[in-house]
Design a protein around this motif. Structure first.
Motif, short mmCIF file in Angstrom:
data_model
loop_
_atom_site.label_atom_id
_atom_site.label_comp_id
_atom_site.label_asym_id
_atom_site.label_seq_id
_atom_site.Cartn_x
_atom_site.Cartn_y
_atom_site.Cartn_z
N GLY A 134 -63.43 -52.18 2.07
CA GLY A 134 -64.07 -53.49 2.20
C GLY A 134 -64.19 -53.93 3.64
N GLU A 135 -64.70 -55.14 3.83
CA GLU A 135 -64.87 -55.70 5.17
C GLU A 135 -63.61 -56.47 5.56
OE1 GLU A 135 -68.41 -57.98 5.46
OE2 GLU A 135 -69.72 -56.34 4.80
N ARG A 136 -63.20 -56.34 6.80
CA ARG A 136 -62.01 -57.04 7.28
C ARG A 136 -62.11 -57.24 8.77
NH1 ARG A 136 -57.31 -55.41 5.63
NH2 ARG A 136 -58.05 -54.42 3.74
N GLU A 137 -61.58 -58.36 9.24
CA GLU A 137 -61.56 -58.67 10.66
C GLU A 137 -60.15 -58.67 11.22
OE1 GLU A 137 -63.69 -62.21 11.58
OE2 GLU A 137 -65.65 -61.32 11.16
N LEU A 138 -59.16 -58.93 10.38
CA LEU A 138 -57.77 -58.92 10.80
C LEU A 138 -57.02 -57.81 10.09
CD1 LEU A 138 -56.82 -62.72 10.93
CD2 LEU A 138 -57.13 -61.17 12.87
N LEU A 139 -56.09 -57.20 10.79
CA LEU A 139 -55.37 -56.07 10.25
C LEU A 139 -53.96 -56.06 10.79
CD1 LEU A 139 -55.93 -53.16 8.77
CD2 LEU A 139 -55.90 -52.32 11.12
N ARG A 140 -53.00 -55.78 9.94
CA ARG A 140 -51.62 -55.55 10.40
C ARG A 140 -51.22 -54.16 9.93
NH1 ARG A 140 -47.44 -58.65 12.25
NH2 ARG A 140 -48.50 -60.59 11.70
N PHE A 141 -50.89 -53.29 10.88
CA PHE A 141 -50.52 -51.94 10.51
C PHE A 141 -49.08 -51.65 10.89
CE2 PHE A 141 -52.45 -51.52 14.74
CZ PHE A 141 -51.51 -50.75 15.43
N GLY A 142 -48.49 -50.72 10.19
CA GLY A 142 -47.12 -50.31 10.47
C GLY A 142 -47.10 -49.09 11.37
N HIS A 143 -46.23 -49.10 12.38
CA HIS A 143 -46.04 -47.97 13.28
C HIS A 143 -44.54 -47.67 13.36
CE1 HIS A 143 -44.71 -50.78 16.41
NE2 HIS A 143 -45.81 -51.50 16.21
N PRO A 144 -44.11 -46.64 14.07
CA PRO A 144 -42.69 -46.27 14.03
C PRO A 144 -41.72 -47.37 14.44
CG PRO A 144 -43.96 -44.46 14.90
CD PRO A 144 -44.91 -45.61 14.77
N SER A 145 -42.13 -48.28 15.32
CA SER A 145 -41.22 -49.33 15.78
C SER A 145 -41.35 -50.64 15.01
CB SER A 145 -41.45 -49.62 17.27
OG SER A 145 -41.06 -48.51 18.05
N GLY A 146 -42.36 -50.76 14.17
CA GLY A 146 -42.55 -52.02 13.44
C GLY A 146 -43.99 -52.23 13.04
N LEU B 175 -47.99 -54.28 14.05
CA LEU B 175 -48.86 -54.86 15.06
C LEU B 175 -50.09 -55.45 14.37
CD1 LEU B 175 -49.53 -55.34 18.07
CD2 LEU B 175 -50.71 -53.13 18.05
N LYS B 176 -50.45 -56.67 14.77
CA LYS B 176 -51.65 -57.33 14.23
C LYS B 176 -52.76 -57.24 15.25
CE LYS B 176 -51.84 -61.87 13.82
NZ LYS B 176 -51.60 -63.23 13.30
N VAL B 177 -53.94 -56.83 14.80
CA VAL B 177 -55.11 -56.72 15.66
C VAL B 177 -56.31 -57.32 14.93
CG1 VAL B 177 -54.36 -54.72 16.99
CG2 VAL B 177 -55.53 -54.38 14.81
N GLY B 178 -57.28 -57.76 15.70
CA GLY B 178 -58.49 -58.33 15.13
C GLY B 178 -59.71 -57.68 15.75
N ALA B 179 -60.76 -57.48 14.95
CA ALA B 179 -61.99 -56.87 15.45
C ALA B 179 -63.18 -57.55 14.82
CB ALA B 179 -62.01 -55.38 15.16
N SER B 180 -64.24 -57.64 15.60
CA SER B 180 -65.50 -58.21 15.12
C SER B 180 -66.55 -57.11 15.12
CB SER B 180 -65.94 -59.36 16.04
OG SER B 180 -67.22 -59.83 15.69
N GLN C 237 -65.77 -57.01 20.02
CA GLN C 237 -64.50 -57.26 20.69
C GLN C 237 -63.34 -56.93 19.78
OE1 GLN C 237 -64.52 -61.46 21.76
NE2 GLN C 237 -63.47 -62.00 19.89
N VAL C 238 -62.22 -56.59 20.40
CA VAL C 238 -60.95 -56.39 19.70
C VAL C 238 -59.92 -57.22 20.44
CG1 VAL C 238 -59.12 -54.76 19.15
CG2 VAL C 238 -61.51 -54.09 18.83
N VAL C 239 -59.11 -57.96 19.68
CA VAL C 239 -58.13 -58.87 20.27
C VAL C 239 -56.73 -58.51 19.77
CG1 VAL C 239 -57.42 -61.28 20.52
CG2 VAL C 239 -59.86 -60.71 20.36
N MET C 240 -55.78 -58.52 20.68
CA MET C 240 -54.37 -58.33 20.31
C MET C 240 -53.49 -59.04 21.31
SD MET C 240 -53.60 -54.38 21.42
CE MET C 240 -55.17 -53.78 20.80
N SER C 241 -52.26 -59.24 20.96
CA SER C 241 -51.29 -59.88 21.86
C SER C 241 -50.25 -58.87 22.31
CB SER C 241 -50.60 -61.06 21.17
OG SER C 241 -51.50 -62.14 21.00
#
Length: 396
Positions: free
Chosen positions: A343-355, A357-362, A374-378
């Protein structure tokens, strides 16, 4: 008598990486231009090549996340503040890879640029957020960093927590503008396909065929399904980095993906591209215990992703690979998108070895071509040490 040469430098943590930052004008004249002298200088600063794999005699940390160098200068591009050039220094080889960006160290670029006077004073607020316009010189892309300021100084301390970093710090929001490599009018998918089928030796994959999403956004990245190569997607570093056969297999798969992407002309050329492309494997969300001991619940993430950098499983996630993950997840039909449920999504939270991360893409599709604007992350960043690094004067 050979003397030690002093070079002004700042040792920074940016995101989940560390690196030595230089102002271009502070480098010796011979190293102010690309070439063997610059590479030799940075190798000696980091302590490479080191057959012991420890970087005892240099500033490197003997991992892909900590063997990095950055050169900054006042930007030559209109409407930009600073030019940011990144070098990934090999640990056991006399090689500096300039083929890509480091997304994690990007978080530190704004702070260093402000401190070194590379950002015009009229653009720096006394309090609030300073938007530093970064020209990423390796890949010719614009990145915006929102650097917090207070009383005219960069704020480094805060309560923002980033998995993979031990202590909290001030949040720095990073926006990767138009991160896909479509500058020649092509697609961010080099083959034009959302999913390709790589033909590989049966010694690597029993069927001789491997599905892959090949994308160039943030950094060239090869995504494969964890299950197709015998993994769960919840692996930690010891599960893979202690297995030399597994690492060699990943490197061979990376070569086949790079060849399909047109990044190399023959498989052996991959040895000259250690930093790019990245290879990562994805899987549907699953619960697991992160390297810190924290439990990551399947309900708290959209999918699991593991990525390799410089031949080893990364301890968290490379910032540029996170850009690729966000871009691919936003486009229905890619392996990343399907692993996250489709499906379509703009926000995503994925799991990696340390925990996590939330990222957003348009993303949007125009004339049959997908575009990610653009892709945005903190992330966060902090000065660890500043002053001079010293190397023998005959090092370069």
């Amino acid at each position: 008598m050979i003397k030690q040469l002093k070079i002004a430098a700042t040792y920074m943590r940016g995101g989940t990486s560390k690196g030595v930052f230089f102002a271009l004008d502070d480098l010796p004249a011979a190293a102010q231009q690309p070439g063997p002298a610059r590479d030799a200088l940075l190798l000696r600063v980091i302590g490479s090549p080191d057959p012991y794999g420890k970087h005892t005699d240099g500033m490197g940390g003997a991992t892909s996340s900590t063997s990095k160098a950055v050169i900054l200068s006042r930007s030559t591009q209109p409407e930009h503040d600073v030019d940011y050039l990144f070098g990934q220094v090999a640990i056991d080889k006399p090689f500096v890879d300039w083929s890509g960006n480091c997304g994690n160290l990007t978080a530190a670029v704004g702070a260093v640029a402000i401190s070194q006077g590379l950002v015009d004073a009229s653009r720096i607020p006394r309090d609030g957020l300073c938007t530093v316009r970064i020209w990423q010189a390796n890949i010719h892309k614009t990145i915006l960093a929102q650097v917090p300021m207070a009383a005219g100084e960069v704020v480094e301390c805060g309560d923002f927590e980033l998995d993979g970093v031990t202590f909290p710090a001030a949040e720095v929001q990073i926006t990767f503008v138009d991160p896909a490599d479509d500058s020649d009018g092509g697609s961010m998918f080099p083959t034009g396909q959302l999913v390709d089928e790589l033909e590989v030796p049966t010694s690597l994959v029993p069927s001789g065929k491997l599905k892959a999403t090949l994308i160039n956004a943030g950094i060239p990245t090869i995504f494969v399904n964890a299950a197709d190569i015998g993994y769960q997607g919840t692996e930690l570093q010891p599960d893979i980095n202690g297995d030399e056969a597994a690492l060699a297999r990943f490197e061979q798969l990376r070569a086949y993906g790079a060849l399909k992407m047109g990044l190399i002309n023959q498989l052996d050329d991959i040895s000259a591209r250690q930093h790019t492309p990245k290879i990562a494997f994805v899987a549907p969300a699953a619960s697991y215990q992160a390297s810190s001991g924290k439990t990551i619940a399947a309900d708290d993430i959209d999918l699991c992703v593991r990525a390799l950098s410089m031949g080893k499983l990364h301890h968290a996630m490379m910032g540029t690979a996170a850009v690729a993950i966000a871009a691919a997840a936003a486009i229905p039909g890619t392996l990343v998108n399907l692993a996250a449920g489709g499906g379509e999504r703009e926000l995503l939270r994925f799991g990696h070895p340390s925990g996590t991360l939330k990222v957003g893409a348009s993303a949007q599709c125009r004339d049959g071509q997908w575009q990610v604007r653009q892709v945005v992350m903190s992330r966060s960043a902090r000065v660890l040490m500043e002053g001079w690094v010293r190397i023998p004067e005959d090092s370069f």
